[in-house]
Design a protein around this motif. Structure first.
Motif, PDB file in Angstrom:
ATOM      1  N   SER A  33      -7.044  29.763 -25.380  1.00 27.76           N
ATOM      2  CA  SER A  33      -6.075  29.239 -24.451  1.00 27.76           C
ATOM      3  C   SER A  33      -5.022  28.193 -25.104  1.00 27.76           C
ATOM      4  CB  SER A  33      -7.005  28.697 -23.464  1.00 27.76           C
ATOM      5  OG  SER A  33      -6.421  27.838 -22.328  1.00 27.76           O
ATOM      6  N   LEU A  34      -3.677  28.652 -25.179  1.00 26.07           N
ATOM      7  CA  LEU A  34      -2.756  27.667 -25.514  1.00 26.07           C
ATOM      8  C   LEU A  34      -1.714  27.380 -24.672  1.00 26.07           C
ATOM      9  CD1 LEU A  34      -2.469  30.290 -28.548  1.00 26.07           C
ATOM     10  CD2 LEU A  34      -3.660  28.318 -28.630  1.00 26.07           C
ATOM     11  N   GLY A  35      -1.305  26.055 -24.975  1.00 27.10           N
ATOM     12  CA  GLY A  35      -0.380  25.576 -24.025  1.00 27.10           C
ATOM     13  C   GLY A  35       1.208  25.751 -24.324  1.00 27.10           C
ATOM     14  N   LEU A  36       1.750  26.759 -23.735  1.00 31.97           N
ATOM     15  CA  LEU A  36       3.156  27.180 -23.710  1.00 31.97           C
ATOM     16  C   LEU A  36       3.923  26.361 -23.236  1.00 31.97           C
ATOM     17  CD1 LEU A  36       5.441  29.371 -24.534  1.00 31.97           C
ATOM     18  CD2 LEU A  36       4.802  30.511 -22.359  1.00 31.97           C
ATOM     19  N   GLN A  37       5.080  25.819 -23.791  1.00 32.72           N
ATOM     20  CA  GLN A  37       5.982  25.009 -22.972  1.00 32.72           C
ATOM     21  C   GLN A  37       7.684  25.540 -23.117  1.00 32.72           C
ATOM     22  OE1 GLN A  37       7.222  21.027 -24.442  1.00 32.72           O
ATOM     23  NE2 GLN A  37       6.266  20.288 -22.628  1.00 32.72           N
ATOM     24  N   VAL A  38       8.154  25.691 -22.137  1.00 29.57           N
ATOM     25  CA  VAL A  38       9.658  26.067 -22.292  1.00 29.57           C
ATOM     26  C   VAL A  38      10.645  25.076 -21.655  1.00 29.57           C
ATOM     27  CG1 VAL A  38      11.390  27.877 -21.375  1.00 29.57           C
ATOM     28  CG2 VAL A  38       8.977  28.587 -21.350  1.00 29.57           C
ATOM     29  N   THR A  39      11.267  24.741 -22.448  1.00 32.25           N
ATOM     30  CA  THR A  39      12.318  23.651 -22.308  1.00 32.25           C
ATOM     31  C   THR A  39      13.879  24.229 -21.976  1.00 32.25           C
ATOM     32  OG1 THR A  39      11.295  22.149 -23.484  1.00 32.25           O
ATOM     33  CG2 THR A  39      13.480  21.537 -23.108  1.00 32.25           C
ATOM     34  N   VAL A  40      14.536  23.892 -21.105  1.00 32.59           N
ATOM     35  CA  VAL A  40      15.915  24.342 -20.725  1.00 32.59           C
ATOM     36  C   VAL A  40      16.653  23.313 -20.605  1.00 32.59           C
ATOM     37  CG1 VAL A  40      17.334  26.044 -19.267  1.00 32.59           C
ATOM     38  CG2 VAL A  40      14.701  26.430 -19.434  1.00 32.59           C
ATOM     39  N   SER A  41      17.876  23.423 -21.396  1.00 34.15           N
ATOM     40  CA  SER A  41      18.953  22.485 -21.361  1.00 34.15           C
ATOM     41  C   SER A  41      20.371  23.031 -21.499  1.00 34.15           C
ATOM     42  CB  SER A  41      18.745  21.444 -22.829  1.00 34.15           C
ATOM     43  OG  SER A  41      18.979  22.206 -23.880  1.00 34.15           O
ATOM     44  N   GLY A  42      21.204  22.281 -20.930  1.00 28.77           N
ATOM     45  CA  GLY A  42      22.603  22.527 -20.897  1.00 28.77           C
ATOM     46  C   GLY A  42      23.017  22.422 -22.336  1.00 28.77           C
ATOM     47  N   ALA A  43      23.882  23.167 -22.844  1.00 30.07           N
ATOM     48  CA  ALA A  43      24.471  23.242 -24.195  1.00 30.07           C
ATOM     49  C   ALA A  43      25.421  21.987 -24.529  1.00 30.07           C
ATOM     50  CB  ALA A  43      25.314  24.632 -24.304  1.00 30.07           C
ATOM     51  N   GLY A  44      25.006  21.236 -25.462  1.00 28.51           N
ATOM     52  CA  GLY A  44      25.718  20.215 -25.705  1.00 28.51           C
ATOM     53  C   GLY A  44      25.530  18.956 -24.920  1.00 28.51           C
ATOM     54  N   ASP A  45      24.485  19.091 -23.815  1.00 31.83           N
ATOM     55  CA  ASP A  45      24.140  17.762 -23.124  1.00 31.83           C
ATOM     56  C   ASP A  45      22.633  17.721 -23.341  1.00 31.83           C
ATOM     57  OD1 ASP A  45      23.145  16.627 -20.639  1.00 31.83           O
ATOM     58  OD2 ASP A  45      25.142  17.399 -19.854  1.00 31.83           O
ATOM     59  N   ALA A  46      22.263  16.138 -23.288  1.00 32.74           N
ATOM     60  CA  ALA A  46      20.897  15.831 -23.433  1.00 32.74           C
ATOM     61  C   ALA A  46      20.060  16.216 -22.297  1.00 32.74           C
ATOM     62  CB  ALA A  46      21.035  14.570 -24.012  1.00 32.74           C
ATOM     63  N   SER A  47      20.429  16.173 -21.255  1.00 31.15           N
ATOM     64  CA  SER A  47      19.515  16.511 -19.998  1.00 31.15           C
ATOM     65  C   SER A  47      18.928  17.680 -20.303  1.00 31.15           C
ATOM     66  CB  SER A  47      20.198  16.332 -18.681  1.00 31.15           C
ATOM     67  OG  SER A  47      21.398  17.140 -18.687  1.00 31.15           O
ATOM     68  N   MET A  48      17.649  17.757 -19.576  1.00 30.55           N
ATOM     69  CA  MET A  48      16.740  18.884 -19.830  1.00 30.55           C
ATOM     70  C   MET A  48      15.741  18.980 -18.773  1.00 30.55           C
ATOM     71  SD  MET A  48      14.655  18.035 -23.435  1.00 30.55           S
ATOM     72  CE  MET A  48      16.406  18.075 -24.498  1.00 30.55           C
ATOM     73  N   THR A  49      15.213  20.104 -18.751  1.00 28.43           N
ATOM     74  CA  THR A  49      13.831  20.062 -17.872  1.00 28.43           C
ATOM     75  C   THR A  49      12.660  21.140 -18.707  1.00 28.43           C
ATOM     76  OG1 THR A  49      13.070  20.723 -15.810  1.00 28.43           O
ATOM     77  CG2 THR A  49      14.488  22.288 -16.426  1.00 28.43           C
ATOM     78  N   SER A  50      11.435  20.825 -18.525  1.00 32.72           N
ATOM     79  CA  SER A  50      10.438  21.290 -19.246  1.00 32.72           C
ATOM     80  C   SER A  50       9.487  22.094 -18.248  1.00 32.72           C
ATOM     81  CB  SER A  50       9.648  20.498 -20.007  1.00 32.72           C
ATOM     82  OG  SER A  50      10.725  20.188 -21.332  1.00 32.72           O
ATOM     83  N   ALA A  51       8.882  23.174 -18.618  1.00 31.75           N
ATOM     84  CA  ALA A  51       7.791  23.728 -17.949  1.00 31.75           C
ATOM     85  C   ALA A  51       6.540  24.017 -18.817  1.00 31.75           C
ATOM     86  CB  ALA A  51       8.118  25.047 -16.992  1.00 31.75           C
ATOM     87  N   THR A  52       5.522  23.797 -18.367  1.00 27.97           N
ATOM     88  CA  THR A  52       4.369  24.171 -19.381  1.00 27.97           C
ATOM     89  C   THR A  52       3.046  25.066 -18.684  1.00 27.97           C
ATOM     90  OG1 THR A  52       4.386  21.617 -20.379  1.00 27.97           O
ATOM     91  CG2 THR A  52       2.310  22.930 -20.430  1.00 27.97           C
ATOM     92  N   CYS A  53       2.657  25.817 -19.243  1.00 21.20           N
ATOM     93  CA  CYS A  53       1.736  26.744 -18.831  1.00 21.20           C
ATOM     94  C   CYS A  53       0.888  27.145 -19.925  1.00 21.20           C
ATOM     95  CB  CYS A  53       2.234  28.248 -18.250  1.00 21.20           C
ATOM     96  SG  CYS A  53       1.143  29.312 -17.320  1.00 21.20           S
ATOM     97  N   MET A  54      -0.684  27.517 -19.403  1.00 23.54           N
ATOM     98  CA  MET A  54      -1.549  27.888 -20.275  1.00 23.54           C
ATOM     99  C   MET A  54      -1.542  29.669 -20.540  1.00 23.54           C
ATOM    100  SD  MET A  54      -2.895  25.528 -21.617  1.00 23.54           S
ATOM    101  CE  MET A  54      -2.973  23.582 -21.530  1.00 23.54           C
TER     102      MET A  54
END
Length: 501
Positions: A106-127
């Motif tokens: 059982s492994l924690g997968l994390q997807v992080t999405v960000s705008g190109a050239g921008d420090a702001s981002m959001t993350s989603a985590t799932c097993m």
């Protein structure tokens, strides 16, 4: 991770992963405009930075679908960072990536999405639960200790509403600080007794992934047991749990020794047996967890309490008297009579010896450890009362000897031992979190846990793997690794594949 806010177009990101037989995983992310929102499932875990629906469904044979729906206010081209939970990552502009898992777990997968050239981002985590790789070695891990504790819980405990798996239904949760081991050392038998996982949280606030895992497995109105005072888990943690609909019970004394006593007297309802380990370090106490729940030490459904010594002595007269009261009279000691008291490690042996009968001179814990360099099991009779001790030359040898002693007809020579258990756990012996949560899972499964260095198997552990746990004509073995590659190197995992794969 902070979330930058930009007042611009709002969009939703979906992440999905499918695990096929053989461990192949296809992970993708797309904007909501590309298709319908994936339905939620009971394994939603969320993300530390935002209230985001993250879900995973697992079909037979290891086919899993993972979905994540983090929202942000980015605009323009996007970048996707995938952290797969096994130490590997992908960073790209494409929302789709193919990944191959080399082991089950059982492994924690994390997807992080960000705008190109921008420090702001959001993350989603799932097993992601991978069950298609043909081997008997499993790793339960996330990118931090909190995700790892959730991954372990995901493996053992069913959804609160019930599911079609063979996982257990939790009736409570034991929660400890992930920042320090002191108050958590005595918590493993409590988790078994109250029928739930031992999870970790940051001290100041309830860690979001942990909160979501509690919601997944535990119905509202159930009890969450907090270990330690408000410096270990702040009032804000308790308040959030109450807001989530749970009853909170805290066991927190003035120090780790008093906390252990509270767990014994209140949490475990004064069991007949105790396991003693030093409270000045974590290794011996973590090895003690699965022992406390074994048949030898469980009486009337109550596992043994873990009582802490302050090195070679007990911290106060009350603790010493509590241990003395659990000695089994030699006149009634018959196999398989519960053992009453066991000391694990040289310092605990000294403390119990002092408690049993005052002795002249100084009990030399270091000397006892040297005597037990290859494993030393002792049964002592002081004034008609028995107690037992398991001592090794170091934490790794001690943990291996504990496994031999409590799950097998023991011999001091590991080479004389034969296979005895169909699974065992393996965790780092240099840090506490993974061994703590993994040890609680092993205690629930009544299986032992071994400790290891990151890059090599120390002698005691190596002996256990090559003799006591080596498959011959006996049972099929399952090796359960707790923690990611920063805790236990992939090379050690490959060695286990050579033995058990």
């Amino acid at each position: 991770m902070g979330v930058g806010v930009r007042r611009s177009a709002f969009f939703t990101v979906l992440a999905a992963a499918t695990v096929a037989a053989g461990g192949s995983v296809t992970t993708s992310a797309a904007s909501a405009a590309d298709g319908p929102t994936p339905p939620p499932c009971p394994t939603a875990l969320g993300t530390p930075s935002q209230a985001v629906n993250v879900a995973a469904t697992v079909a037979s044979g290891g086919a899993a679908t993972i979905t994540a729906q983090p929202a942000t206010t980015q605009q323009g081209s996007l970048r996707y960072h995938f952290a797969f939970g096994d130490g590997s990552t992908a960073d790209q502009t494409s929302p789709t990536v193919v990944h191959h898992y080399g082991y089950n777990g059982s492994l924690g997968l994390q997807v992080t999405v960000s705008g190109a050239g921008d420090a702001s981002m959001t993350s989603a985590t799932c097993m992601v639960f991978v069950d298609g790789v043909k081997n008997s070695v499993h790793r339960y891990a996330g990118d931090d200790r909190y995700l790892t504790s959730a991954a372990v819980s995901q493996w053992v405990w069913a959804d609160a509403s019930g599911d079609t798996t063979q996982r257990r239904q939790a009736k409570s949760v034991v929660l400890a600080s992930g920042a320090g081991f002191a108050d958590a050392l005595a918590g493993v038998p409590l988790a078994e007794y109250r029928q739930g996982p031992l999870l970790l949280s940051e001290p100041a606030t309830l860690t979001k992934t942990t909160e979501n895992e509690i919601k997944r497995i535990l119905p509202r109105g159930s009890t969450v047991y907090l270990l330690g005072g408000t410096s270990a888990l702040a009032p804000a943690v308790e308040s959030q749990l109450v807001l989530d609909g749970y009853t909170v019970t805290r066991y927190g004394g003035a120090d780790r020794y008093k906390t252990a006593m509270q767990i014994a007297t209140k949490g475990l309802d004064n069991p007949a047996s105790v396991i003693v380990a030093t409270g000045t370090g974590f290794a011996d106490a973590l090895a003690a967890g699965p022992v406390a729940t074994s048949d030898d030490f469980t009486v009337d459904g109550k596992p043994a309490a873990i009582i802490l010594s302050d090195g070679i002595v007990f911290p106060d007269a009350e603790t010493a008297q509590y241990v003395r009261s659990r000695f089994v009279p030699s006149s009634s000691l018959t196999s398989p009579e519960p053992k009453g008291v066991m000391a694990i490690g040289g310092p605990a042996y000294c403390a119990v010896t002092y408690a049993a009968a005052p002795i002249s001179g100084k009990c030399d814990a270091k000397g006892m450890s040297l005597l037990g360099d290859h494993g030393l099991n002792i049964a002592n009779d002081y004034h008609g009362h028995f107690y037992f001790a398991v001592i090794g030359g170091n934490r790794y040898r001690t943990a291996a000897e504990v496994a031999y002693y409590t799950h097998h007809n023991v011999s001091a020579d590991p080479a004389l031992n034969t296979p005895f258990s169909d699974r065992f756990g393996l965790a780092s012996g240099t840090d506490f979190p993974d061994a703590l949560t993994g040890g609680a899972a092993m205690a629930t499964l009544h299986s032992p846990i071994l400790l290891t260095a990151r890059d090599y198997f120390p002698d005691g552990t190596a002996d256990a793997l090559s003799h006591g746990f080596k498959p011959t004509s006996g049972p099929t073995y399952e090796a359960d690794i707790f923690g990611g590659p920063a805790a236990i190197a992939p090379e050690l995992e490959q060695q286990l594949h050579g033995i058990y794969g």
